[in-house]
Design a protein around this motif. Structure first.
Motif, PDB file in Angstrom:
ATOM      1  N   VAL A 154      16.241 -98.651 -37.386  1.00 54.79           N
ATOM      2  CA  VAL A 154      15.817 -97.262 -37.608  1.00 54.79           C
ATOM      3  C   VAL A 154      14.348 -97.089 -37.255  1.00 54.79           C
ATOM      4  O   VAL A 154      13.954 -96.080 -36.665  1.00 54.79           O
ATOM      5  CB  VAL A 154      16.082 -96.862 -39.079  1.00 54.79           C
ATOM      6  N   HIS A 155      13.532 -98.070 -37.605  1.00 60.24           N
ATOM      7  CA  HIS A 155      12.100 -98.015 -37.283  1.00 60.24           C
ATOM      8  C   HIS A 155      11.887 -97.940 -35.774  1.00 60.24           C
ATOM      9  O   HIS A 155      11.068 -97.136 -35.298  1.00 60.24           O
ATOM     10  CB  HIS A 155      11.403 -99.245 -37.855  1.00 60.24           C
ATOM     11  N   PHE A 156      12.619 -98.728 -35.012  1.00 65.68           N
ATOM     12  CA  PHE A 156      12.481 -98.704 -33.554  1.00 65.68           C
ATOM     13  C   PHE A 156      12.923 -97.364 -32.977  1.00 65.68           C
ATOM     14  O   PHE A 156      12.299 -96.835 -32.043  1.00 65.68           O
ATOM     15  CB  PHE A 156      13.296 -99.837 -32.940  1.00 65.68           C
ATOM     16  N   CYS A 158      19.047 -88.308 -26.789  1.00 68.62           N
ATOM     17  CA  CYS A 158      18.221 -88.000 -27.965  1.00 68.62           C
ATOM     18  C   CYS A 158      16.756 -88.354 -27.750  1.00 68.62           C
ATOM     19  O   CYS A 158      15.949 -88.254 -28.691  1.00 68.62           O
ATOM     20  CB  CYS A 158      18.764 -88.722 -29.189  1.00 68.62           C
ATOM     21  N   GLY A 159      16.406 -88.785 -26.551  1.00 64.72           N
ATOM     22  CA  GLY A 159      15.009 -89.055 -26.222  1.00 64.72           C
ATOM     23  C   GLY A 159      14.598 -90.504 -26.298  1.00 64.72           C
ATOM     24  O   GLY A 159      13.406 -90.818 -26.191  1.00 64.72           O
ATOM     25  N   GLY A 160      15.552 -91.422 -26.500  1.00 73.73           N
ATOM     26  CA  GLY A 160      15.216 -92.831 -26.607  1.00 73.73           C
ATOM     27  C   GLY A 160      15.040 -93.507 -25.257  1.00 73.73           C
ATOM     28  O   GLY A 160      15.724 -93.159 -24.287  1.00 73.73           O
ATOM     29  N   ASP A 161      14.127 -94.451 -25.189  1.00 71.44           N
ATOM     30  CA  ASP A 161      13.898 -95.254 -23.982  1.00 71.44           C
ATOM     31  C   ASP A 161      14.734 -96.520 -24.108  1.00 71.44           C
ATOM     32  O   ASP A 161      14.441 -97.392 -24.938  1.00 71.44           O
ATOM     33  CB  ASP A 161      12.412 -95.590 -23.865  1.00 71.44           C
ATOM     34  N   ILE A 162      15.759 -96.634 -23.300  1.00 68.07           N
ATOM     35  CA  ILE A 162      16.722 -97.731 -23.426  1.00 68.07           C
ATOM     36  C   ILE A 162      16.054 -99.086 -23.225  1.00 68.07           C
ATOM     37  O   ILE A 162      16.232-100.008 -24.038  1.00 68.07           O
ATOM     38  CB  ILE A 162      17.882 -97.557 -22.426  1.00 68.07           C
ATOM     39  N   GLY A 209      13.703-104.232 -25.398  1.00 68.16           N
ATOM     40  CA  GLY A 209      12.590-105.165 -25.530  1.00 68.16           C
ATOM     41  C   GLY A 209      12.167-105.360 -26.977  1.00 68.16           C
ATOM     42  O   GLY A 209      11.888-106.484 -27.410  1.00 68.16           O
ATOM     43  N   GLN A 210      12.127-104.270 -27.750  1.00 64.77           N
ATOM     44  CA  GLN A 210      11.749-104.372 -29.158  1.00 64.77           C
ATOM     45  C   GLN A 210      12.770-105.186 -29.951  1.00 64.77           C
ATOM     46  O   GLN A 210      12.407-105.996 -30.808  1.00 64.77           O
ATOM     47  CB  GLN A 210      11.613-102.974 -29.759  1.00 64.77           C
ATOM     48  N   LEU A 211      14.051-104.964 -29.670  1.00 65.32           N
ATOM     49  CA  LEU A 211      15.096-105.683 -30.400  1.00 65.32           C
ATOM     50  C   LEU A 211      15.112-107.169 -30.032  1.00 65.32           C
ATOM     51  O   LEU A 211      15.305-108.035 -30.898  1.00 65.32           O
ATOM     52  CB  LEU A 211      16.457-105.041 -30.116  1.00 65.32           C
TER      53      LEU A 211
END
Length: 238
Positions: free
Chosen positions: A120-122, A47-51, A56-58
């Motif tokens: 959801v924001h991330f 879906c285009g997400g950078d794993i 890192g954000q989480l």
């Protein structure tokens, strides 16, 4: 009810919350566990997400917004109300869609209704939307190019909520049209399938036919399926 990959994801999420001594199990823990589980990782990447960026954000969110207050490392964290709502939506979708089990895609799609969730924001920061998730789990359409350079399958919506798929079976483009008169009548004939050329189908879909069932005017309901080799008109349906 829950697919194996969903059970694995929840197990990983609980262990992660216990390792960090968190009191509550949140949607962010579930998303983090998806990034560790193979099915979830493939889905988000498609879906285009950078794993790695999401991880890192989480991890930054866990360290800055959640406190480590639980003394017992084996204590089971309590689900937040937001996570409970996500599970309820997934279960409702399971029953409404007539599915047998909840998959990782269903869980991720249900998560997007929690607009105030950091998870959801991330995802949205990475360009991942609920529509991307639904397109992938329903049609296999991804936002990333395939290694062999093959183009993605194209589908187009049709009236009645169906989809039109072009094929070259039988020497030409053909689709299967399913007609049903609404409202449903107990003594009405069964649903009829017929395989017709694509050009004829488009003319039928653009026209506005009306029929009369029991004195009530209704518009025929259409759904489109790929033409198959089975006979289009079973005996006794004429």
């Amino acid at each position: 009810m829950f697919a194996q990959e969903v059970q694995i994801t929840f197990s990983l999420a609980v262990r992660e919350a216990q390792r960090r001594r968190h009191e509550y199990l949140t949607t962010e823990h579930i998303l983090y566990a998806m990034l560790l589980e193979e099915h979830g990782k493939d889905l988000i990447a498609a879906c285009g997400g950078d794993i790695e960026a999401l991880k890192g954000q989480l991890e930054k969110y866990f360290s800055e917004h959640l406190e480590s207050i639980v003394e017992d490392p084996d204590a089971v964290p309590e689900q937040t109300i937001g996570l409970q709502r996500v599970l309820q939506r997934a279960v409702l979708h399971l029953h409404s869609a007539g599915k047998k089990e909840i998959t990782i895609g269903d869980l991720l799609a249900a998560m997007f209704a929690e607009k105030n969730a950091y998870a959801v924001h991330f995802l949205e920061e990475q360009g991942v939307s609920r529509l991307d998730v639904l397109n992938f789990i329903s049609h296999g359409v991804t936002r990333v190019s395939r290694p062999n350079g093959a183009s993605q399958a194209q589908t187009s919506a049709q009236p009645g909520g169906g989809s039109q798929q072009k094929t070259n079976e039988g020497g030409g483009n053909r689709i299967r049209i399913r007609w049903r008169c609404l409202p449903s009548i107990s003594w009405a004939k069964p649903v009829r399938d017929v395989s017709i050329p694509l050009s004829d189908a488009m003319q039928s879909l653009s026209a506005r036919y009306r029929c009369c069932v029991g004195g009530v005017k209704t518009i025929p309901f259409l759904s489109v399926k790929r033409a198959s080799a089975r006979p289009p008109w079973p005996k006794g349906w004429h």
